[in-house]
Motif scaffolding. Structure first.
Motif, mmCIF file in Angstrom:
data_model
loop_
_atom_site.group_PDB
_atom_site.id
_atom_site.type_symbol
_atom_site.label_atom_id
_atom_site.label_comp_id
_atom_site.label_asym_id
_atom_site.label_seq_id
_atom_site.Cartn_x
_atom_site.Cartn_y
_atom_site.Cartn_z
ATOM 1 N N ALA A 119 0.362 -43.541 -12.202
ATOM 2 C CA ALA A 119 0.159 -43.151 -10.809
ATOM 3 C C ALA A 119 -0.473 -44.314 -10.047
ATOM 4 O O ALA A 119 -1.459 -44.892 -10.494
ATOM 5 C CB ALA A 119 -0.744 -41.927 -10.735
ATOM 6 N N GLY A 120 0.126 -44.662 -8.926
ATOM 7 C CA GLY A 120 -0.393 -45.730 -8.086
ATOM 8 C C GLY A 120 0.268 -45.662 -6.722
ATOM 9 O O GLY A 120 1.028 -44.731 -6.438
ATOM 10 N N THR A 121 -0.013 -46.631 -5.868
ATOM 11 C CA THR A 121 0.564 -46.629 -4.521
ATOM 12 C C THR A 121 1.127 -47.990 -4.156
ATOM 13 O O THR A 121 0.595 -49.028 -4.548
ATOM 14 C CB THR A 121 -0.487 -46.255 -3.455
ATOM 15 N N ILE A 122 2.227 -47.942 -3.420
ATOM 16 C CA ILE A 122 2.775 -49.117 -2.743
ATOM 17 C C ILE A 122 3.008 -48.671 -1.315
ATOM 18 O O ILE A 122 3.705 -47.684 -1.063
ATOM 19 C CB ILE A 122 4.088 -49.601 -3.382
ATOM 20 N N HIS A 142 12.883 -65.803 8.858
ATOM 21 C CA HIS A 142 13.728 -64.863 8.105
ATOM 22 C C HIS A 142 13.511 -63.421 8.569
ATOM 23 O O HIS A 142 13.468 -62.484 7.774
ATOM 24 C CB HIS A 142 13.468 -64.989 6.602
ATOM 25 N N GLU A 143 13.388 -63.258 9.872
ATOM 26 C CA GLU A 143 13.035 -61.962 10.451
ATOM 27 C C GLU A 143 14.024 -60.857 10.104
ATOM 28 O O GLU A 143 13.624 -59.726 9.826
ATOM 29 C CB GLU A 143 12.909 -62.082 11.972
ATOM 30 N N GLN A 144 15.316 -61.176 10.067
ATOM 31 C CA GLN A 144 16.314 -60.132 9.821
ATOM 32 C C GLN A 144 16.132 -59.500 8.438
ATOM 33 O O GLN A 144 16.138 -58.274 8.310
ATOM 34 C CB GLN A 144 17.718 -60.720 9.949
ATOM 35 N N LYS A 145 15.938 -60.309 7.400
ATOM 36 C CA LYS A 145 15.760 -59.754 6.052
ATOM 37 C C LYS A 145 14.439 -59.000 5.933
ATOM 38 O O LYS A 145 14.363 -57.961 5.281
ATOM 39 C CB LYS A 145 15.838 -60.854 5.001
ATOM 40 N N LYS A 146 13.399 -59.500 6.553
ATOM 41 C CA LYS A 146 12.102 -58.827 6.503
ATOM 42 C C LYS A 146 12.177 -57.476 7.213
ATOM 43 O O LYS A 146 11.621 -56.480 6.737
ATOM 44 C CB LYS A 146 11.020 -59.719 7.109
ATOM 45 N N THR A 147 12.884 -57.432 8.325
ATOM 46 C CA THR A 147 13.056 -56.181 9.065
ATOM 47 C C THR A 147 13.850 -55.176 8.227
ATOM 48 O O THR A 147 13.506 -53.993 8.170
ATOM 49 C CB THR A 147 13.751 -56.437 10.413
ATOM 50 N N MET A 148 14.910 -55.654 7.555
ATOM 51 C CA MET A 148 15.695 -54.768 6.683
ATOM 52 C C MET A 148 14.816 -54.183 5.582
ATOM 53 O O MET A 148 14.935 -53.005 5.249
ATOM 54 C CB MET A 148 16.869 -55.528 6.060
ATOM 55 N N ILE A 154 10.609 -47.973 0.805
ATOM 56 C CA ILE A 154 10.375 -48.188 -0.620
ATOM 57 C C ILE A 154 11.684 -48.298 -1.397
ATOM 58 O O ILE A 154 11.775 -49.047 -2.375
ATOM 59 C CB ILE A 154 9.440 -47.088 -1.197
ATOM 60 N N ASN A 155 12.734 -47.600 -0.957
ATOM 61 C CA ASN A 155 14.030 -47.684 -1.639
ATOM 62 C C ASN A 155 14.607 -49.088 -1.567
ATOM 63 O O ASN A 155 15.134 -49.604 -2.551
ATOM 64 C CB ASN A 155 15.025 -46.667 -1.065
ATOM 65 N N LYS A 156 14.522 -49.717 -0.406
ATOM 66 C CA LYS A 156 15.022 -51.080 -0.255
ATOM 67 C C LYS A 156 14.174 -52.049 -1.077
ATOM 68 O O LYS A 156 14.705 -52.956 -1.732
ATOM 69 C CB LYS A 156 15.022 -51.497 1.228
ATOM 70 N N LEU A 157 12.869 -51.855 -1.072
ATOM 71 C CA LEU A 157 11.981 -52.714 -1.861
ATOM 72 C C LEU A 157 12.351 -52.629 -3.340
ATOM 73 O O LEU A 157 12.495 -53.653 -4.013
ATOM 74 C CB LEU A 157 10.516 -52.315 -1.653
ATOM 75 N N PHE A 158 12.534 -51.418 -3.858
ATOM 76 C CA PHE A 158 12.882 -51.275 -5.272
ATOM 77 C C PHE A 158 14.292 -51.794 -5.568
ATOM 78 O O PHE A 158 14.554 -52.283 -6.663
ATOM 79 C CB PHE A 158 12.711 -49.835 -5.743
ATOM 80 N N GLU A 159 15.195 -51.719 -4.606
ATOM 81 C CA GLU A 159 16.528 -52.299 -4.797
ATOM 82 C C GLU A 159 16.413 -53.811 -5.001
ATOM 83 O O GLU A 159 17.025 -54.372 -5.908
ATOM 84 C CB GLU A 159 17.409 -51.999 -3.577
#
Length: 173
Positions: A119-122, A142-148, A154-159
């Motif tokens: 158990a933890g948090t992101i 690199h604003e476009q990728k950071k915005t995406m 969290i789903n995009k981060l884990f992808e």
């Protein structure tokens, strides 16, 4: 025995959030960078408040249990005579050869058992990131990728993390 860091209160093993954030930082670097190698060019500057990683908070992850794993080191060494590199099983401090021996120079590591949940948090600070984007005098690399990443949550981060992990394992294979 190489052991986990543990909580003082419950003596439970902990995956340290800052270590996990470092691993996430590496995965994101490869995703964002588009060929660049300079950290400030990719992430932004702490000094100017544009460092992208400040918008990702990672807490410690409390694990329920661990197991001990007996490990044998496969060592890479340089031959002092011919200067060539070779690999082999480490048996003593300065003895490495191709013969596997399970009884010498083993190390026990405390590990999280596969399938164990913690158990933890992101936390992705999307609102704060949008405030930075709205500042007229701030340029975000690199604003476009950071915005995406921020909008994908969290789903995009884990992808991104899973893709980086898969690529790393393929190279190791």
């Amino acid at each position: 025995i190489k052991s986990f860091i543990r909580t003082k209160l419950k003596n439970k093993p902990v995956v340290v959030g800052s270590s996990l954030k470092g691993a996430i930082r590496s995965a994101l670097f490869n995703y964002i960078r588009e060929g660049e190698t300079d950290l400030v060019s990719v992430y932004g500057s702490l000094e100017h408040g544009t460092d992208f990683m400040r918008f990702i908070n990672v807490g410690d992850i409390l694990m329920s249990s661990t197991i001990l794993v007996n490990s044998k080191l496969f060592n890479l060494m340089k031959d002092p005579d011919d200067g060539e590199w070779y690999g082999g099983w480490k048996h003593l401090r300065q003895k490495t050869n191709e013969h596997y021996s399970p009884n010498r120079f083993n190390t026990l590591y405390e590990c999280v058992k596969p399938g164990t949940k913690g158990a933890g948090t992101i936390d992705l600070k999307e609102t704060e990131y949008k405030l930075l984007q709205n500042k007229k005098d701030v340029k975000i690399s690199h604003e476009q990728k950071k915005t995406m990443l921020m909008e994908g949550g969290i789903n995009k981060l884990f992808e991104v993390i899973n893709n980086a992990t898969t690529a790393y394992l393929q190279k190791e294979k």
